[in-house]
Design a protein around this motif. Structure first.
Motif, PDB file in Angstrom:
ATOM      1  N   VAL B 123       0.824  -1.206   0.000  1.00 36.06           N
ATOM      2  CA  VAL B 123       0.000   0.000   0.000  1.00 36.06           C
ATOM      3  C   VAL B 123       0.865   1.265   0.000  1.00 36.06           C
ATOM      4  O   VAL B 123       0.943   1.999  -0.990  1.00 36.06           O
ATOM      5  N   LYS B 147      -4.341 -10.406  -6.029  1.00 42.41           N
ATOM      6  CA  LYS B 147      -3.688  -9.276  -5.362  1.00 42.41           C
ATOM      7  C   LYS B 147      -3.590  -8.018  -6.242  1.00 42.41           C
ATOM      8  O   LYS B 147      -3.786  -6.918  -5.724  1.00 42.41           O
ATOM      9  N   LEU B 149      -5.742  -6.911  -8.266  1.00 40.49           N
ATOM     10  CA  LEU B 149      -7.064  -6.278  -8.217  1.00 40.49           C
ATOM     11  C   LEU B 149      -7.298  -5.616  -6.865  1.00 40.49           C
ATOM     12  O   LEU B 149      -7.960  -4.582  -6.770  1.00 40.49           O
ATOM     13  N   LYS B 150      -6.725  -6.191  -5.807  1.00 41.08           N
ATOM     14  CA  LYS B 150      -6.975  -5.673  -4.465  1.00 41.08           C
ATOM     15  C   LYS B 150      -6.007  -4.563  -4.062  1.00 41.08           C
ATOM     16  O   LYS B 150      -6.285  -3.821  -3.122  1.00 41.08           O
ATOM     17  N   TYR B 151      -4.871  -4.473  -4.746  1.00 43.75           N
ATOM     18  CA  TYR B 151      -3.891  -3.417  -4.476  1.00 43.75           C
ATOM     19  C   TYR B 151      -3.543  -2.734  -5.805  1.00 43.75           C
ATOM     20  O   TYR B 151      -2.388  -2.735  -6.231  1.00 43.75           O
ATOM     21  N   PRO B 152      -4.556  -2.166  -6.458  1.00 36.91           N
ATOM     22  CA  PRO B 152      -4.353  -1.702  -7.843  1.00 36.91           C
ATOM     23  C   PRO B 152      -3.324  -0.580  -7.987  1.00 36.91           C
ATOM     24  O   PRO B 152      -2.584  -0.561  -8.965  1.00 36.91           O
ATOM     25  N   LYS B 153      -3.267   0.326  -7.012  1.00 38.93           N
ATOM     26  CA  LYS B 153      -2.421   1.507  -7.196  1.00 38.93           C
ATOM     27  C   LYS B 153      -0.961   1.116  -7.445  1.00 38.93           C
ATOM     28  O   LYS B 153      -0.300   1.632  -8.334  1.00 38.93           O
TER      29      LYS B 153
END
Lengths: 219, 219
Positions: B123, B147, B149-153
């Protein structure tokens, strides 16, 4: 200095809300369990399995936090438990206020267990009390034995450490004695469980622990 | 609002320092590689192996960040490369200023490759430009396919995504097609590598990529 000041004020506000959460949980007889780990350490898999096995005896609900997607919420809803999915955008942890708002959407009558699956992160969530009765930190065998030493703050704050994915210990070349030593040196206060949500190995002691904590009067 | 303001100012200051770092690296012909991943995704193992295999041809050094311990620094020093270990305490990411101070301790003459191993976190490091020429995000097969998709940035910011621990894909029940789809949907700009630092499988294309980027004029 200004940053430190602002951050300190945020943490003070968070602690106040955490106290309100804690007394709400206590008054309703709910054991709130804050579940913390790295991304992909198996938080959702452990909760899926735990809900499937305990939900019938102990009504349970989940608040689950992710930066993006409702994947985990959808996985957990299959258990039949009430689930509130929080998406935090760029925020790297859950805060007590987010949990308070999520809990307003849950039926608290008769609820015994509230799992709060935090954002996948071994750093940021450590300092945020959510008002939980139990703080559980997961360590998957594939992450390496030294993670408690490298992320001491979060492990020091744990009531329990759950070593997950033990079915992969062999292929991953996991050194259980080294992991045990690392956990004991950083988190001597924690009860330690070793389990695989996939094979079911080791789940018994974990469930017995939750039931013992429920028996002690939740909150 | 005050928090947002303070954070914005911090990021502006970080970006200014990152620009200074980038021009220093460019003027010295150094390719700086920012390596990002979850805790335990295999950053250090990949760098150990890469240093062992490339160090002879391309002089390399490492700046490595952890909250606590100098474990990774000690592991990486065995390669013979110059290593600066940063310990960040409770800070969940490296900043350009930390890198600038670390680089002052390194011999830049003749250096070609500078690996910067960030704090294990999907993150916080995403928003901090360190002045790198190349940003590499690792995804280990044991973390799960979703992962990106869940931590796109962080994945959106990657020049390359390296899927690690492919030797554990079978035991972990890893769905390579799902992972490929997740990476392509979030990070279509990234070159993707699949490898195991333990077995050596897939290292060739990764080394060829680094050498291609070195050839393009580093920095």
């Amino acid at each position: 200095l200004q940053v430190l000041e602002v951050n300190r004020n945020l943490l003070i506000k968070n602690d106040e809300q955490a106290r309100r959460n804690r007394s709400l949980f206590k008054s309703r007889g709910v054991l709130a369990v804050n579940v913390l780990a790295s991304p992909g350490a198996g938080k959702t898999a452990l909760l899926e399995r735990t809900l499937a096995d305990l939900c019938g005896r102990h009504p349970a609900a989940v608040v689950v936090g992710d930066l993006a997607t409702d994947h985990d919420g959808r996985r957990l809803r299959r258990s039949g438990a009430a689930v509130v999915q929080l998406t935090t955008g760029t925020v790297c942890h859950l805060e007590a206020e987010m949990v308070a708002r999520a809990v307003e959407q849950l039926p608290l009558d008769g609820l015994r267990l509230l799992f709060i699956e935090n954002v996948g992160n071994l750093v940021c969530p450590a300092g945020y009390d959510l008002g939980e009765g139990l703080r559980v930190v997961l360590l998957s065998v594939t992450e390496g034995e030294d993670k408690p030493l490298k992320y001491p703050k979060i492990f020091k704050s744990a009531d329990a450490v759950v070593v997950t994915k033990t079915d992969l210990a062999g292929p991953a070349g996991f050194d259980a004695a080294a992991a045990r030593g690392a956990i004991e040196s950083v988190a001597p206060q924690a009860e330690v469980f070793w389990l695989s949500a996939r094979t079911g190995e080791g789940l018994g002691p974990w469930y017995a622990y939750l039931e013992r904590r429920l028996g002690h009067g939740a909150g």
